[in-house]
Design a protein around this motif. Structure first.
Motif, PDB file in Angstrom:
ATOM      1  N   ASN A   1       0.824  -1.202   0.000  1.00  0.00           N
ATOM      2  CA  ASN A   1       0.000   0.000   0.000  1.00  0.00           C
ATOM      3  C   ASN A   1       0.867   1.264   0.000  1.00  0.00           C
ATOM      4  N   THR A   2       0.236   2.380  -0.247  1.00  0.00           N
ATOM      5  CA  THR A   2       0.933   3.666  -0.265  1.00  0.00           C
ATOM      6  C   THR A   2       1.376   4.042   1.145  1.00  0.00           C
ATOM      7  N   LEU A   3       2.561   4.610   1.247  1.00  0.00           N
ATOM      8  CA  LEU A   3       3.052   5.066   2.541  1.00  0.00           C
ATOM      9  C   LEU A   3       2.024   5.983   3.209  1.00  0.00           C
ATOM     10  N   SER A   4       1.830   5.789   4.503  1.00  0.00           N
ATOM     11  CA  SER A   4       0.891   6.599   5.257  1.00  0.00           C
ATOM     12  C   SER A   4       1.641   7.265   6.403  1.00  0.00           C
ATOM     13  N   LEU A   5       2.206   8.436   6.125  1.00  0.00           N
ATOM     14  CA  LEU A   5       3.065   9.119   7.086  1.00  0.00           C
ATOM     15  C   LEU A   5       2.325  10.272   7.762  1.00  0.00           C
ATOM     16  N   GLU A   6       2.693  10.543   8.997  1.00  0.00           N
ATOM     17  CA  GLU A   6       2.109  11.660   9.724  1.00  0.00           C
ATOM     18  C   GLU A   6       2.694  12.990   9.270  1.00  0.00           C
ATOM     19  N   ALA A   7       3.950  12.965   8.826  1.00  0.00           N
ATOM     20  CA  ALA A   7       4.601  14.194   8.359  1.00  0.00           C
ATOM     21  C   ALA A   7       5.342  13.902   7.053  1.00  0.00           C
ATOM     22  N   PRO A   8       4.614  13.679   5.971  1.00  0.00           N
ATOM     23  CA  PRO A   8       5.256  13.332   4.698  1.00  0.00           C
ATOM     24  C   PRO A   8       6.146  14.422   4.141  1.00  0.00           C
ATOM     25  N   GLU A   9       5.964  15.662   4.631  1.00  0.00           N
ATOM     26  CA  GLU A   9       6.774  16.773   4.130  1.00  0.00           C
ATOM     27  C   GLU A   9       8.198  16.743   4.681  1.00  0.00           C
ATOM     28  N   VAL A  10       8.438  15.968   5.730  1.00  0.00           N
ATOM     29  CA  VAL A  10       9.788  15.846   6.294  1.00  0.00           C
ATOM     30  C   VAL A  10      10.601  14.924   5.397  1.00  0.00           C
ATOM     31  N   THR A  11      11.610  15.478   4.770  1.00  0.00           N
ATOM     32  CA  THR A  11      12.386  14.706   3.803  1.00  0.00           C
ATOM     33  C   THR A  11      13.153  13.572   4.453  1.00  0.00           C
ATOM     34  N   ASN A  12      13.854  13.892   5.536  1.00  0.00           N
ATOM     35  CA  ASN A  12      14.655  12.879   6.216  1.00  0.00           C
ATOM     36  C   ASN A  12      14.531  13.082   7.725  1.00  0.00           C
ATOM     37  N   PRO A  13      13.779  12.213   8.417  1.00  0.00           N
ATOM     38  CA  PRO A  13      13.556  12.397   9.857  1.00  0.00           C
ATOM     39  C   PRO A  13      14.721  11.967  10.736  1.00  0.00           C
ATOM     40  N   SER A  14      15.740  11.368  10.166  1.00  0.00           N
ATOM     41  CA  SER A  14      16.898  10.936  10.954  1.00  0.00           C
ATOM     42  C   SER A  14      17.588  12.133  11.593  1.00  0.00           C
ATOM     43  N   MET A  15      18.171  11.905  12.768  1.00  0.00           N
ATOM     44  CA  MET A  15      18.852  12.969  13.501  1.00  0.00           C
ATOM     45  C   MET A  15      20.320  13.102  13.102  1.00  0.00           C
TER      46      MET A  15
END
Length: 281
Positions: free
Chosen positions: A72-86
């Motif tokens: 299925n299509t990714l279902s993200l809470e913040a799809p606008e965040v390109t890379n959530p890694s710290m």
């Protein structure tokens, strides 16, 4: 004269019998390692000493714990965040020169999105891999994200055998309890199945890993010590060091002995990252 004639015949028969036994043993065991031949279930997997890649362990993983990648299509809470890694993923990709179509292992995966070290690789570089998350509440959230990766609702074993443990749930700070008897009946504690990381890789028929993200709130070194390094090739790792009871120097020393160099340390003033970045020399 008969004793003189029979002696070499008896010796020859004895040698042949030994050869038959040796051939049978070798044909019945993979690479000389005995396989468990009893009833294959979780109880026996946790109580009988087996090789990490024993067919019984792999069968249990494949039938009950390995969830295939979502279609299925990714279902993200913040799809606008390109890379959530710290910063861990960015450091790894700098080493790997933005490699495409790689394979990752991420444990703990948390909810599959927040501060994920592998989401960018999956979304933008065509990577696949496996997400391991022990907390049952978090694992539900991982699956809701529809990640294109295998998912495993289990913890990584701190020994070379599978086992069940008491796990203290605390969202991003959940971990295997350090007081198993005291915590087993406390609110927020659950029984969780653990598997060695090598068992999970073997169940996926994987011996090469481009990136292993290990953040399990204090048992990192114990997990690393379960890996049969001659049987796998893990090119890069990010390993959290801030909670490990042996201390960060012990992690660094152990990984150096396995042929890795510390490329850098990724840290954050709010303690959202305290990781070694390792690269196989």
């Amino acid at each position: 004269m008969s004793p003189v004639v029979k002696r070499p015949v008896v010796l020859f028969m004895g040698v042949c019998f030994a050869c038959v036994i040796l051939i049978y043993y070798q044909s019945s065991h993979s690479q000389g390692k005995p396989h468990y031949e009893g009833v294959c279930n979780a109880e026996n997997v946790n109580s009988v000493i087996m090789e990490q890649d024993d067919p019984c362990i792999l069968s249990l993983l494949r039938s009950q714990y390995l969830h295939p990648p979502s279609k299925n299509t990714l279902s993200l809470e913040a799809p606008e965040v390109t890379n959530p890694s710290m910063g861990q993923a960015q450091s790894i990709l700098e080493i790997l020169k933005n490699k495409e179509n790689g394979f990752f292992v991420e444990c703990g995966a948390l909810d599959g999105e927040l501060r994920s070290n592998t989401l960018y690789m999956e979304r933008n570089l065509g990577w696949d891999g496996v997400l391991i998350e022990a907390d049952p509440k978090n694992f539900v959230k991982v699956q809701e994200k529809n990640r294109r990766a295998w998912t495993v609702p289990a913890c990584l074993s701190t020994s070379t055998s599978p086992k069940t443990v008491v796990f203290k749930q605390a969202f991003n700070q959940g971990r295997i309890s350090q007081n198993q008897l005291d915590d087993q009946n406390r609110a927020g504690s659950v029984q969780v199945q653990c598997f060695p990381i090598y068992s999970i890789l073997a169940a996926l028929n994987r011996t090469v890993v481009d990136y292993f993200s290990l953040d399990i709130e204090g048992d990192e070194l114990a997990v690393l010590k379960t890996i049969p390094w001659n049987n796998v090739r893990i090119q890069t790792l990010s390993v959290e060091f801030i909670h490990d009871k042996e201390g960060k120097d012990q992690i660094k020393e152990y990984m150096t002995q396995q042929g890795y160099e510390v490329v850098k340390e990724v840290t954050d003033p709010n303690w959202l990252a305290n990781d070694f970045i390792f690269n196989k020399i």
